[in-house]
Design an enzyme around this catalytic site. Structure first.
Site, PDB file in Angstrom:
ATOM      1  N   SER A 118      19.101  -4.637  13.584  1.00 51.57           N
ATOM      2  CA  SER A 118      20.357  -4.555  14.315  1.00 51.57           C
ATOM      3  C   SER A 118      21.279  -3.606  13.559  1.00 51.57           C
ATOM      4  CB  SER A 118      21.003  -5.948  14.380  1.00 51.57           C
ATOM      5  OG  SER A 118      22.378  -5.832  14.693  1.00 51.57           O
TER       6      SER A 118
ATOM      7  N   HIS B 126      15.567   0.888  18.235  1.00 55.26           N
ATOM      8  CA  HIS B 126      15.929   1.846  19.287  1.00 55.26           C
ATOM      9  C   HIS B 126      14.786   2.848  19.497  1.00 55.26           C
ATOM     10  CE1 HIS B 126      20.082   0.830  17.696  1.00 55.26           C
ATOM     11  NE2 HIS B 126      20.223   0.589  18.984  1.00 55.26           N
TER      12      HIS B 126
ATOM     13  N   ASN C 155      23.846   4.597  16.018  1.00 59.78           N
ATOM     14  CA  ASN C 155      23.397   4.019  14.756  1.00 59.78           C
ATOM     15  C   ASN C 155      21.942   3.561  14.914  1.00 59.78           C
ATOM     16  OD1 ASN C 155      23.794   1.300  12.572  1.00 59.78           O
ATOM     17  ND2 ASN C 155      24.018   3.403  11.986  1.00 59.78           N
ATOM     18  N   LEU C 156      21.138   4.499  15.328  1.00 56.47           N
ATOM     19  CA  LEU C 156      19.781   4.180  15.768  1.00 56.47           C
ATOM     20  C   LEU C 156      18.888   3.726  14.618  1.00 56.47           C
ATOM     21  CD1 LEU C 156      19.288   7.194  18.208  1.00 56.47           C
ATOM     22  CD2 LEU C 156      20.218   4.920  18.683  1.00 56.47           C
TER      23      LEU C 156
ATOM     24  N   ARG D 196      24.269  -4.061  13.145  1.00 56.58           N
ATOM     25  CA  ARG D 196      25.199  -4.889  12.368  1.00 56.58           C
ATOM     26  C   ARG D 196      24.609  -5.354  11.040  1.00 56.58           C
ATOM     27  NH1 ARG D 196      27.059  -6.411  17.783  1.00 56.58           N
ATOM     28  NH2 ARG D 196      29.217  -5.704  17.936  1.00 56.58           N
TER      29      ARG D 196
END
Ligand code: PAF
Length: 282
Positions: free
Chosen positions: A187, A37, A32-33, A189
């Site tokens: 993030s 990242h 889930n870049l 999340r």
């Protein structure tokens, strides 16, 4: 970009690359870049000849009531993003490749230092899952350098300690926190947040910055600062997990002699747990 799913493939690739004198940089991820990242990938490419990224949503680091099943898996778009950064290799192992003897039987790496406080206090077993999988990944990829985001400050500190304690022959490097325009730390999340929650999510960073400025202007009552900042965060509807001023190396509660501090916060917005931090040298 070459994509490997088996240990044997990535090992053979890295061995051949090293024989040609290439330096290997490694960015472990759970996929889930996002821009954070990709920043790690760019950093790895700057200081190495070959960048290996791994994507593995590691079940061992999630508690039973946590979001392992819900965790976003976006392989196709991740691959496109990595290709966009000219990433050389993606390692994408299955659960059975990583835990061939089952998770329960997996030999664990336990770092007693710094793992039962802060995030470790509310996520028992989390860091053991992280140190175990990171050790395995480092053994598989055998990079010269592995790069981790500063957003997970405690994770980085634990991994550094583990690498030191276990005499790991790898350089552990850190990459700055990537933030949205309003300051929210990027993030995976954040994708759980509703539109309404997203509007207030940056309060954690605002309060961290406020504490940072108070410390810079000479405030020494750490407890009072922590309480005031926690109240600011709770005032926008979040539930505080912790807000704490710590020694940046040991993560022990800061004392007046400490020059290098980190201010760490974790809070729930709805069901989403958000973490962030800022550092300061006095
Ligand atoms: O930070 C993460 O994404 C994970 O904890 C890591 C380091 C990839 C281990 O699963």
């Amino acid at each position: 970009m070459q994509i490997f799913t088996q240990f044997s493939e990535i090992r053979a690739f890295v061995k051949a690359a090293k024989m040609q004198g290439k330096r290997i940089g490694f960015v472990p991820t759970m996929g889930n870049l996002h821009e954070g990242h990709l920043q790690l990938v760019r950093q790895a490419k700057q200081t190495n000849d070959i960048c290996v990224v791994s994507i593995f949503v590691n079940p061992l680091q999630f508690g039973l009531s946590e979001d392992w099943e819900q965790y976003p898996r976006t392989f196709d778009s991740d691959v496109e993003k990595l290709k966009g950064e000219n990433t050389e290799v993606l390692f994408y192992p299955s659960e059975s490749e990583m835990y061939p003897n089952g998770m329960q039987n997996q030999t664990r790496v336990f770092c007693p230092t710094m793992t039962d406080i802060l995030c470790g206090a509310s996520r028992p077993g989390h860091f053991e899952g992280v140190t175990t999988v990171v050790t395995k990944l480092l053994h598989i990829v055998k990079p010269h350098e592995a790069i981790f985001g500063i957003k997970d400050f405690q994770q980085l500190a634990v991994i550094r300690r583990m690498a030191e304690d276990l005499c790991m022959d790898v350089q552990i490097s850190a990459s700055p926190i990537a933030r949205a325009a309003d300051g929210l730390a990027l993030s995976s999340r954040n994708g759980y947040l509703t539109d309404e929650e997203r509007l207030t999510a940056n309060q954690i960073y605002k309060s961290l910055q406020w504490v940072q400025s108070q410390l810079a202007s000479g405030e020494t009552n750490y407890k009072q600062l922590e309480e005031a900042a926690s109240k600011q965060i709770e005032a926008v509807g979040m539930r505080i997990d912790y807000f704490s001023i710590r020694n940046a190396k040991t993560l022990e509660e800061a004392v007046s002699e400490d020059a290098n501090l980190v201010v760490l916060a974790a809070a729930y917005l709805g069901n989403t747990r958000l973490i962030d931090n800022v550092t300061i040298t006095l």
